[in-house]
Design a protein around this motif. Structure first.
Motif, PDB file in Angstrom:
ATOM      1  N   GLU A 182       0.704  -1.191  -0.113  1.00  0.00           N
ATOM      2  CA  GLU A 182       0.071   0.004   0.068  1.00  0.00           C
ATOM      3  C   GLU A 182       0.975   1.173   0.198  1.00  0.00           C
ATOM      4  O   GLU A 182       0.588   2.132  -0.715  1.00  0.00           O
ATOM      5  N   LEU A 183       1.835   1.328   1.002  1.00  0.00           N
ATOM      6  CA  LEU A 183       2.735   2.497   0.993  1.00  0.00           C
ATOM      7  C   LEU A 183       3.246   2.973  -0.356  1.00  0.00           C
ATOM      8  O   LEU A 183       3.616   3.901  -0.535  1.00  0.00           O
ATOM      9  N   ARG A 184       4.003   1.783  -0.835  1.00  0.00           N
ATOM     10  CA  ARG A 184       4.820   2.104  -2.226  1.00  0.00           C
ATOM     11  C   ARG A 184       4.154   2.636  -3.274  1.00  0.00           C
ATOM     12  O   ARG A 184       4.572   3.316  -4.248  1.00  0.00           O
ATOM     13  N   GLN A 185       2.685   2.818  -3.259  1.00  0.00           N
ATOM     14  CA  GLN A 185       1.933   3.269  -4.238  1.00  0.00           C
ATOM     15  C   GLN A 185       1.605   4.737  -4.079  1.00  0.00           C
ATOM     16  O   GLN A 185       0.818   5.463  -4.837  1.00  0.00           O
ATOM     17  N   LEU A 186       2.051   5.249  -2.945  1.00  0.00           N
ATOM     18  CA  LEU A 186       1.847   6.661  -2.580  1.00  0.00           C
ATOM     19  C   LEU A 186       2.238   7.675  -3.638  1.00  0.00           C
ATOM     20  O   LEU A 186       3.528   7.471  -3.809  1.00  0.00           O
ATOM     21  N   PRO A 187       1.264   8.549  -4.257  1.00  0.00           N
ATOM     22  CA  PRO A 187       2.106   9.353  -5.302  1.00  0.00           C
ATOM     23  C   PRO A 187       2.797  10.586  -4.491  1.00  0.00           C
ATOM     24  O   PRO A 187       2.738  10.695  -3.535  1.00  0.00           O
ATOM     25  N   ARG A 188       3.663  11.218  -5.202  1.00  0.00           N
ATOM     26  CA  ARG A 188       4.469  12.311  -4.831  1.00  0.00           C
ATOM     27  C   ARG A 188       3.700  13.641  -4.712  1.00  0.00           C
ATOM     28  O   ARG A 188       3.976  14.318  -3.478  1.00  0.00           O
ATOM     29  N   GLY A 189       2.786  13.729  -5.364  1.00  0.00           N
ATOM     30  CA  GLY A 189       2.059  14.923  -5.021  1.00  0.00           C
ATOM     31  C   GLY A 189       2.654  16.105  -5.754  1.00  0.00           C
ATOM     32  O   GLY A 189       3.624  15.967  -6.726  1.00  0.00           O
ATOM     33  N   SER A 190       2.261  17.417  -5.551  1.00  0.00           N
ATOM     34  CA  SER A 190       2.828  18.423  -6.170  1.00  0.00           C
ATOM     35  C   SER A 190       3.844  19.047  -5.532  1.00  0.00           C
ATOM     36  O   SER A 190       4.598  20.129  -5.955  1.00  0.00           O
ATOM     37  N   SER A 191       4.280  18.717  -4.462  1.00  0.00           N
ATOM     38  CA  SER A 191       5.308  19.170  -3.492  1.00  0.00           C
ATOM     39  C   SER A 191       6.796  19.285  -4.093  1.00  0.00           C
ATOM     40  O   SER A 191       7.105  18.331  -4.561  1.00  0.00           O
ATOM     41  N   ASP A 253      -2.577  14.430   4.551  1.00  0.00           N
ATOM     42  CA  ASP A 253      -2.552  13.093   4.802  1.00  0.00           C
ATOM     43  C   ASP A 253      -1.416  12.520   3.945  1.00  0.00           C
ATOM     44  O   ASP A 253      -0.957  11.488   4.370  1.00  0.00           O
ATOM     45  N   LEU A 254      -1.436  13.033   2.806  1.00  0.00           N
ATOM     46  CA  LEU A 254      -0.582  12.345   1.813  1.00  0.00           C
ATOM     47  C   LEU A 254       0.958  12.689   2.228  1.00  0.00           C
ATOM     48  O   LEU A 254       1.726  11.501   2.342  1.00  0.00           O
ATOM     49  N   GLU A 255       1.360  13.647   2.594  1.00  0.00           N
ATOM     50  CA  GLU A 255       2.879  13.982   2.921  1.00  0.00           C
ATOM     51  C   GLU A 255       3.027  12.883   4.474  1.00  0.00           C
ATOM     52  O   GLU A 255       4.043  12.353   4.498  1.00  0.00           O
ATOM     53  N   TRP A 256       1.978  12.853   5.218  1.00  0.00           N
ATOM     54  CA  TRP A 256       2.269  12.136   6.451  1.00  0.00           C
ATOM     55  C   TRP A 256       2.345  10.634   6.197  1.00  0.00           C
ATOM     56  O   TRP A 256       3.343  10.034   6.696  1.00  0.00           O
ATOM     57  N   ARG A 257       1.477  10.350   5.194  1.00  0.00           N
ATOM     58  CA  ARG A 257       1.648   8.796   4.950  1.00  0.00           C
ATOM     59  C   ARG A 257       3.024   8.405   3.965  1.00  0.00           C
ATOM     60  O   ARG A 257       3.550   7.403   4.212  1.00  0.00           O
TER      61      ARG A 257
END
Length: 301
Positions: A182-191, A253-257
Motif C-alpha cells: 500500500e505505502l509504495r503506491q503513494l504518489p509524490r503529489g505536487s510538493s 494526509d499524503l505527506e504524512w503517509r
C-alpha cells in the motif's frame, strides 16, 4: 556490522593525530561507543570528533564524499538554533588505516533512544522547529539526485523484498508485506523538493532534559521529498507527541503517509540487518515498525 569492516584502534588514531595535526598532539584521544553504522567515532580533547569510515572504498572517492559531507555541514551550520557538527579538517590514510577521515566539532548531549524522549511534547515541538528550519533553507534549484531515500518509493521494491525475506521469524512479515504494497503506491503529489536532514534516527539526535540538544550526521543534508524527515515522527515519538509534530508542521494526509513509507523502508532494513551486529539499530527498526502497525492496522486474513 559489515563483512568487510575496517578496524581502527585508539592508538592508531593517536598516531594519525600526532603525525597529521601536531597542534592536537597533547589532546586526549578516546573511542566513543556509537550506534552508527558508517563511521568509527573518536573524541579528540573536549571539542573535536574524528570519524573513520568503516567499509573499504576507493581513496579518491572517499575523499570526495568527505568533502561533500563537509560542504553540507558548512551549509547547515547556524541555520537552526540547534547545534550541529561543523567541519574542522580532513585527514589522510596512514599507520595501516587505508582511507581519508574527517574531524568535526563535538556536539554535547545524550544520544536519544527509540523510547527516550519518545513521550516528550516539548521534544516534539523542538523537532518540528528543526524540520521547519531545515525546509526553509534555499535549495538553490537543486533537486534529489541520489538512489537512497528521498525520491521514488517504488525504486526500493527490490530492497524491500530482500528485507521481507530476511525478516521471517523476526517480524510479522505477512502484515508488513501488505503494508509496503500500500505505502509504495503513494504518489509524490505536487510538493517540490526541500532541504532535508535525511536521517533523523535516534542515534543522530541528542537530547537533554527531554528537549532537543543537537543533531548529528549532517553530511546527508540536501534536497529531497519533504516527507523524508518525517521518519523522525516514527523513530523517535510516541502517539501524542507524534500528533503534536504533525500539527505543528501542518502535514496533509499524503505527506504524512509518505513519511510513514520512508520510515517503513528504513526500519525494515535496520531490523534484520543489524540483528546480531548492532542490537540498538535493530531494536530501533522493530520499535518503529510496531508504531507503524499500531497506527495503520492491516487485515492479513
Amino acid at each position: 556490522m559489515h563483512e568487510d569492516q575496517l578496524s581502527i584502534s585508539t592508538e592508531t588514531v593517536r598516531e594519525l593525530v600526532r603525525d597529521q595535526f601536531p597542534e592536537w598532539r597533547e589532546l586526549h584521544v578516546r573511542s566513543i561507543r556509537s550506534q552508527g553504522t558508517v563511521n568509527a567515532i573518536f573524541r579528540i580533547g573536549d571539542d573535536l570528533a574524528a570519524r573513520f569510515p568503516l567499509q573499504p572504498a576507493d581513496v579518491a572517492d572517499t575523499r570526495r564524499w568527505l568533502e561533500t559531507e563537509a560542504q553540507a555541514a558548512r551549509e547547515l551550520a547556524g541555520c537552526t538554533r540547534f547545534p550541529t557538527p561543523e567541519p574542522v579538517a580532513l585527514g589522510d590514510p596512514g599507520h595501516g588505516y587505508p582511507l581519508p577521515w574527517s574531524v568535526q566539532t563535538w556536539v554535547s548531549g545524550t544520544i536519544a533512544t527509540p523510547t527516550d524522549p519518545a513521550g516528550s511534547i516539548p521534544f516534539a515541538h523542538d523537532l518540528a522547529e528543526f524540520i521547519r528550519d531545515i525546509r526553509a533553507i534555499d535549495t538553490r534549484g537543486r533537486t534529489f539526485s541520489g538512489r537512497g531515500r528521498g525520491g521514488d518509493l517504488k525504486s526500493h521494491d527490490a530492497w524491500m523484498e530482500i528485507c521481507l525475506d530476511k525478516s521471517e521469524g523476526l517480524l510479522e512479515v505477512p502484515r508488513l508485506r501488505l503494508m509496503w504494497a500500500e505505502l509504495r503506491q503513494l504518489p509524490r503529489g505536487s510538493s517540490a523538493d526541500v532541504m532535508t536532514h535525511g536521517d533523523l534516527i535516534p542515534g543522530n539526535v541528542l537530547v537533554a532534559q527531554g528537549r532537543l540538544a543537537g543533531v548529528l550526521d549532517v553530511g546527508g543534508f540536501g534536497p529531497a521529498d519533504p516527507a523524508l524527515d518525517l521518519v523522525g515522527a516514527w523513530h523517535l515519538l510516541d502517539d501524542a507527541p507524534r500528533r503534536r509534530l504533525r500539527e505543528e508542521l501542518g502535514c496533509d494526509d499524503l505527506e504524512w503517509r509518505r513519511g510513514k513509507a520512508w520510515a517503513f523502508e528504513q526500519a525494515m532494513g535496520a531490523a534484520w540487518y543489524y540483528r546480531e551486529s548492532n542490537p540498538a539499530m535493530s531494536e530501533m527498526g522493530q520499535v518503529t515498525l510496531r508504531r507503524l502497525i499500531a497506527d495503520e492496522p492491516v487485515d492479513v486474513a
